[in-house]
Design a protein around this motif. Structure first.
Motif, PDB file in Angstrom:
ATOM      1  N   ILE A  51      -7.049  54.439  28.151  1.00 37.49           N
ATOM      2  CA  ILE A  51      -8.003  54.854  26.960  1.00 37.49           C
ATOM      3  C   ILE A  51      -9.548  54.696  27.579  1.00 37.49           C
ATOM      4  O   ILE A  51     -10.444  55.138  28.367  1.00 37.49           O
ATOM      5  N   ALA A  52      -9.665  53.235  28.192  1.00 36.72           N
ATOM      6  CA  ALA A  52     -10.894  52.633  28.681  1.00 36.72           C
ATOM      7  C   ALA A  52     -11.315  52.883  29.990  1.00 36.72           C
ATOM      8  O   ALA A  52     -12.233  53.950  30.475  1.00 36.72           O
ATOM      9  N   GLN A  53     -10.085  52.773  30.969  1.00 33.43           N
ATOM     10  CA  GLN A  53     -10.351  53.668  32.191  1.00 33.43           C
ATOM     11  C   GLN A  53     -10.759  54.658  32.639  1.00 33.43           C
ATOM     12  O   GLN A  53     -11.529  55.084  32.865  1.00 33.43           O
ATOM     13  N   ARG A  54     -10.247  55.814  31.384  1.00 37.91           N
ATOM     14  CA  ARG A  54     -10.376  56.970  31.708  1.00 37.91           C
ATOM     15  C   ARG A  54     -12.165  57.366  31.126  1.00 37.91           C
ATOM     16  O   ARG A  54     -12.803  57.892  32.083  1.00 37.91           O
ATOM     17  N   PHE A  55     -12.955  57.106  30.223  1.00 37.82           N
ATOM     18  CA  PHE A  55     -14.103  56.815  30.074  1.00 37.82           C
ATOM     19  C   PHE A  55     -15.059  55.434  30.728  1.00 37.82           C
ATOM     20  O   PHE A  55     -15.979  56.014  30.306  1.00 37.82           O
ATOM     21  N   ALA A  56     -14.557  54.901  30.804  1.00 43.06           N
ATOM     22  CA  ALA A  56     -15.461  53.791  31.463  1.00 43.06           C
ATOM     23  C   ALA A  56     -16.634  53.971  33.003  1.00 43.06           C
ATOM     24  O   ALA A  56     -16.770  55.062  33.656  1.00 43.06           O
ATOM     25  N   GLY A  57     -18.233  53.650  31.958  1.00 47.42           N
ATOM     26  CA  GLY A  57     -19.183  54.530  33.056  1.00 47.42           C
ATOM     27  C   GLY A  57     -20.096  56.096  32.019  1.00 47.42           C
ATOM     28  O   GLY A  57     -20.527  55.912  32.944  1.00 47.42           O
ATOM     29  N   ALA A  61     -19.664  57.201  26.080  1.00 42.57           N
ATOM     30  CA  ALA A  61     -18.387  57.726  26.042  1.00 42.57           C
ATOM     31  C   ALA A  61     -17.897  56.134  24.416  1.00 42.57           C
ATOM     32  O   ALA A  61     -17.084  57.311  23.338  1.00 42.57           O
ATOM     33  N   ALA A  62     -18.838  55.350  23.801  1.00 40.48           N
ATOM     34  CA  ALA A  62     -18.534  55.266  23.135  1.00 40.48           C
ATOM     35  C   ALA A  62     -18.161  56.098  21.152  1.00 40.48           C
ATOM     36  O   ALA A  62     -17.748  55.822  20.445  1.00 40.48           O
ATOM     37  N   ARG A  63     -19.509  56.690  22.144  1.00 35.80           N
ATOM     38  CA  ARG A  63     -19.910  58.262  20.431  1.00 35.80           C
ATOM     39  C   ARG A  63     -18.904  59.323  20.545  1.00 35.80           C
ATOM     40  O   ARG A  63     -18.195  59.231  19.691  1.00 35.80           O
ATOM     41  N   HIS A  64     -18.299  59.382  21.556  1.00 37.48           N
ATOM     42  CA  HIS A  64     -17.236  60.364  22.275  1.00 37.48           C
ATOM     43  C   HIS A  64     -15.677  59.732  21.455  1.00 37.48           C
ATOM     44  O   HIS A  64     -15.141  60.598  21.088  1.00 37.48           O
ATOM     45  N   LEU A  65     -15.210  58.719  21.748  1.00 36.55           N
ATOM     46  CA  LEU A  65     -14.283  57.635  21.582  1.00 36.55           C
ATOM     47  C   LEU A  65     -14.686  57.864  19.747  1.00 36.55           C
ATOM     48  O   LEU A  65     -13.542  57.895  19.058  1.00 36.55           O
ATOM     49  N   ALA A  66     -15.319  57.627  19.670  1.00 31.33           N
ATOM     50  CA  ALA A  66     -15.422  57.322  17.525  1.00 31.33           C
ATOM     51  C   ALA A  66     -15.715  58.493  17.046  1.00 31.33           C
ATOM     52  O   ALA A  66     -14.823  58.657  16.583  1.00 31.33           O
ATOM     53  N   ASP A  67     -16.085  59.531  18.176  1.00 25.14           N
ATOM     54  CA  ASP A  67     -16.159  60.817  16.678  1.00 25.14           C
ATOM     55  C   ASP A  67     -14.181  61.742  16.639  1.00 25.14           C
ATOM     56  O   ASP A  67     -13.681  61.843  16.194  1.00 25.14           O
ATOM     57  N   LEU A  88     -11.941  56.447   7.953  1.00 27.83           N
ATOM     58  CA  LEU A  88     -12.594  55.453   9.037  1.00 27.83           C
ATOM     59  C   LEU A  88     -13.614  55.075   8.821  1.00 27.83           C
ATOM     60  O   LEU A  88     -14.408  56.699   9.667  1.00 27.83           O
ATOM     61  N   SER A  89     -14.535  54.341   9.117  1.00 19.83           N
ATOM     62  CA  SER A  89     -16.110  54.404   8.641  1.00 19.83           C
ATOM     63  C   SER A  89     -16.436  55.189   9.853  1.00 19.83           C
ATOM     64  O   SER A  89     -15.875  54.290  11.224  1.00 19.83           O
ATOM     65  N   ASP A  90     -17.552  55.505  10.153  1.00 20.04           N
ATOM     66  CA  ASP A  90     -18.018  55.713  11.784  1.00 20.04           C
ATOM     67  C   ASP A  90     -18.392  53.982  12.360  1.00 20.04           C
ATOM     68  O   ASP A  90     -19.046  54.030  13.455  1.00 20.04           O
ATOM     69  N   THR A  91     -19.158  53.157  11.450  1.00 19.94           N
ATOM     70  CA  THR A  91     -19.538  51.710  12.020  1.00 19.94           C
ATOM     71  C   THR A  91     -18.270  50.804  12.392  1.00 19.94           C
ATOM     72  O   THR A  91     -18.354  50.820  13.372  1.00 19.94           O
ATOM     73  N   ASP A  92     -16.829  51.769  12.005  1.00 18.45           N
ATOM     74  CA  ASP A  92     -15.541  51.254  12.036  1.00 18.45           C
ATOM     75  C   ASP A  92     -15.255  51.352  13.704  1.00 18.45           C
ATOM     76  O   ASP A  92     -14.981  50.747  14.218  1.00 18.45           O
ATOM     77  N   ALA A  93     -15.893  52.684  13.822  1.00 17.95           N
ATOM     78  CA  ALA A  93     -15.044  53.625  14.685  1.00 17.95           C
ATOM     79  C   ALA A  93     -15.959  53.521  15.859  1.00 17.95           C
ATOM     80  O   ALA A  93     -15.670  53.047  17.180  1.00 17.95           O
ATOM     81  N   LEU A  94     -17.108  53.196  15.900  1.00 17.95           N
ATOM     82  CA  LEU A  94     -17.589  52.912  16.825  1.00 17.95           C
ATOM     83  C   LEU A  94     -17.692  50.805  17.283  1.00 17.95           C
ATOM     84  O   LEU A  94     -17.174  50.939  18.667  1.00 17.95           O
ATOM     85  N   ARG A  95     -17.570  50.663  16.907  1.00 25.51           N
ATOM     86  CA  ARG A  95     -16.735  49.095  16.919  1.00 25.51           C
ATOM     87  C   ARG A  95     -15.186  49.006  17.647  1.00 25.51           C
ATOM     88  O   ARG A  95     -15.668  48.642  19.096  1.00 25.51           O
ATOM     89  N   LEU A  96     -15.159  49.750  16.969  1.00 21.12           N
ATOM     90  CA  LEU A  96     -13.086  50.098  18.037  1.00 21.12           C
ATOM     91  C   LEU A  96     -13.579  50.859  19.521  1.00 21.12           C
ATOM     92  O   LEU A  96     -13.089  50.450  20.341  1.00 21.12           O
ATOM     93  N   ALA A  97     -14.615  51.438  19.704  1.00 22.81           N
ATOM     94  CA  ALA A  97     -14.621  52.395  20.841  1.00 22.81           C
ATOM     95  C   ALA A  97     -15.816  51.494  21.835  1.00 22.81           C
ATOM     96  O   ALA A  97     -15.403  51.555  23.041  1.00 22.81           O
ATOM     97  N   TRP A  99     -14.756  48.442  21.540  1.00 23.11           N
ATOM     98  CA  TRP A  99     -14.087  47.017  22.045  1.00 23.11           C
ATOM     99  C   TRP A  99     -12.556  48.099  23.026  1.00 23.11           C
ATOM    100  O   TRP A  99     -13.232  48.077  24.249  1.00 23.11           O
ATOM    101  N   ILE A 100     -12.280  49.187  22.665  1.00 21.27           N
ATOM    102  CA  ILE A 100     -11.506  50.076  23.951  1.00 21.27           C
ATOM    103  C   ILE A 100     -12.420  49.681  25.135  1.00 21.27           C
ATOM    104  O   ILE A 100     -12.005  50.072  26.290  1.00 21.27           O
ATOM    105  N   LEU A 101     -13.437  50.353  25.548  1.00 26.32           N
ATOM    106  CA  LEU A 101     -14.447  49.971  26.312  1.00 26.32           C
ATOM    107  C   LEU A 101     -15.162  49.185  27.292  1.00 26.32           C
ATOM    108  O   LEU A 101     -14.225  48.647  28.587  1.00 26.32           O
ATOM    109  N   THR A 102     -14.450  47.679  26.293  1.00 22.59           N
ATOM    110  CA  THR A 102     -14.449  46.533  27.519  1.00 22.59           C
ATOM    111  C   THR A 102     -13.089  46.767  28.000  1.00 22.59           C
ATOM    112  O   THR A 102     -13.142  45.567  28.960  1.00 22.59           O
TER     113      THR A 102
END
Length: 109
Positions: A51-57, A61-67, A88-97, A99-102
C-alpha cells in the motif's frame, strides 16, 4: 472547525526511524488492522508495504488512505472489499495512514 493536531512522530516520521515504525505497528495492532493486514505479507488484504509503495509520493495520499479505512473500498486490491472501519476515529485513521506511508522508505528486514 478545529485544527487537527498530529503527534510529533507523524510530523517527523521520515527521521523518527524505528520508534515511529513501532508506534504505528502498535496502533495497527490495537485497532485490529493486523487481523487482515501484515507489513510484508498478504493476508486477507494487501500488505502495508505494498500500500505504501502504491501511494508513496502522491499528494493527499494520507487523507485518501484514511478515508478508505473509515469508508471502506472495493476493487482496488482484488475481489475482497475493505469493510468500512466506522469505529476508527479520523485521527487514528490519519495516524495509521501516515505510518503506512513511511513503510515505502523503511528498509525491509
Amino acid at each position: 472547525m478545529a485544527a487537527l493536531v498530529l503527534p510529533v512522530w507523524l510530523v517527523t516520521a521520515p527521521a523518527a526511524g524505528a520508534s515511529a515504525v513501532a508506534d504505528g505497528q502498535a496502533l495497527a495492532s490495537q485497532r485490529q488492522c493486523l487481523g487482515c493486514h501484515q507489513v510484508e505479507a498478504r493476508r486477507v488484504g494487501p500488505p502495508f508495504r505494498a500500500i505504501a509503495q502504491r501511494f508513496a509520493g502522491r499528494p493527499g495520499a494520507a487523507r485518501h488512505l484514511a478515508d478508505a479505512m473509515r469508508q471502506g473500498s472495493r476493487g482496488q486490491w482484488g475481489a475482497i472489499p475493505m469493510p468500512a472501519q466506522t469505529r476508527l476515529s479520523d485521527t487514528d485513521a490519519l495516524r495509521l495512514a501516515h505510518w503506512i506511508l513511511t513503510l515505502a522508505k523503511t528498509p525491509q528486514p
